[in-house]
Design a protein around this motif. Structure first.
Motif, PDB file in Angstrom:
ATOM      1  N   ASP A  99       0.898  -1.213  -0.078  1.00 39.37           N
ATOM      2  CA  ASP A  99       0.075  -0.034   0.178  1.00 39.37           C
ATOM      3  C   ASP A  99       0.903   1.237  -0.086  1.00 39.37           C
ATOM      4  N   SER A 102       2.338   1.522  -3.167  1.00 39.26           N
ATOM      5  CA  SER A 102       1.729   2.017  -4.436  1.00 39.26           C
ATOM      6  C   SER A 102       1.180   3.572  -4.330  1.00 39.26           C
ATOM      7  N   SER A 103       1.148   4.136  -3.130  1.00 32.57           N
ATOM      8  CA  SER A 103       1.075   5.589  -3.175  1.00 32.57           C
ATOM      9  C   SER A 103       1.859   6.402  -3.939  1.00 32.57           C
ATOM     10  N   SER A 104       1.609   7.758  -4.195  1.00 30.38           N
ATOM     11  CA  SER A 104       2.730   8.612  -5.058  1.00 30.38           C
ATOM     12  C   SER A 104       3.801   9.136  -3.924  1.00 30.38           C
TER      13      SER A 104
END
Length: 139
Positions: A99, A102-104
């Motif tokens: 997670d 996967s975040s910027s």
């Protein structure tokens, strides 16, 4: 009953998402990965969405290009409960990492952090982030 569109297999979707995760971690474009494999970026898109299944030899090539073992693409795959020997904390911690990456922000932080070669500076960055997190918790 006629079925026009076949639903992608959950494992194919998972493998595709792991390909995308690793590719973005490395800052590699779909075009670059496709070029390295001798295929189009559209094919890479289809793999990453799980629309098209990745064959064994192609997955081996992808693992080599992305510098991870083939097993990386199957970590935390749906239905992969090998005797429930792993505790819940392990599963949730690896999902947390996915997670985060996967975040910027997580991706940017990871890319910048790996460029720091001095171990002392790396430790200081970790200490700073921990201090900031503790400050945020006390608010």
């Amino acid at each position: 009953m006629i079925e026009n569109k076949k639903k992608p297999n959950p494992i194919d979707i998972h493998v595709g998402s792991r390909i995308r995760l690793r590719r973005t971690m490395l800052g590699m474009s779909q075009e670059k990965l496709g070029e390295s494999l001798g295929i189009t970026f559209q094919q890479i898109q289809k793999y990453e969405k799980g629309t098209n299944r990745v064959g064994a030899s192609r997955l081996q090539n992808i693992s080599s290009i992305l510098n991870v073992p083939v097993s990386f693409f199957f970590e935390d795959a749906p239905g992969e409960h090998s005797g429930s020997l792993t505790g819940m904390s392990e599963t949730s911690s690896s999902n947390y990492v996915v997670d985060f990456l996967s975040s910027s922000e997580g991706l940017q932080l990871n890319r910048a952090f790996v460029k720091i070669t001095d171990p002392k500076v790396r430790r200081k960055v970790v200490e700073l982030v921990k201090a900031l997190a503790a400050e945020a918790d006390s608010d």
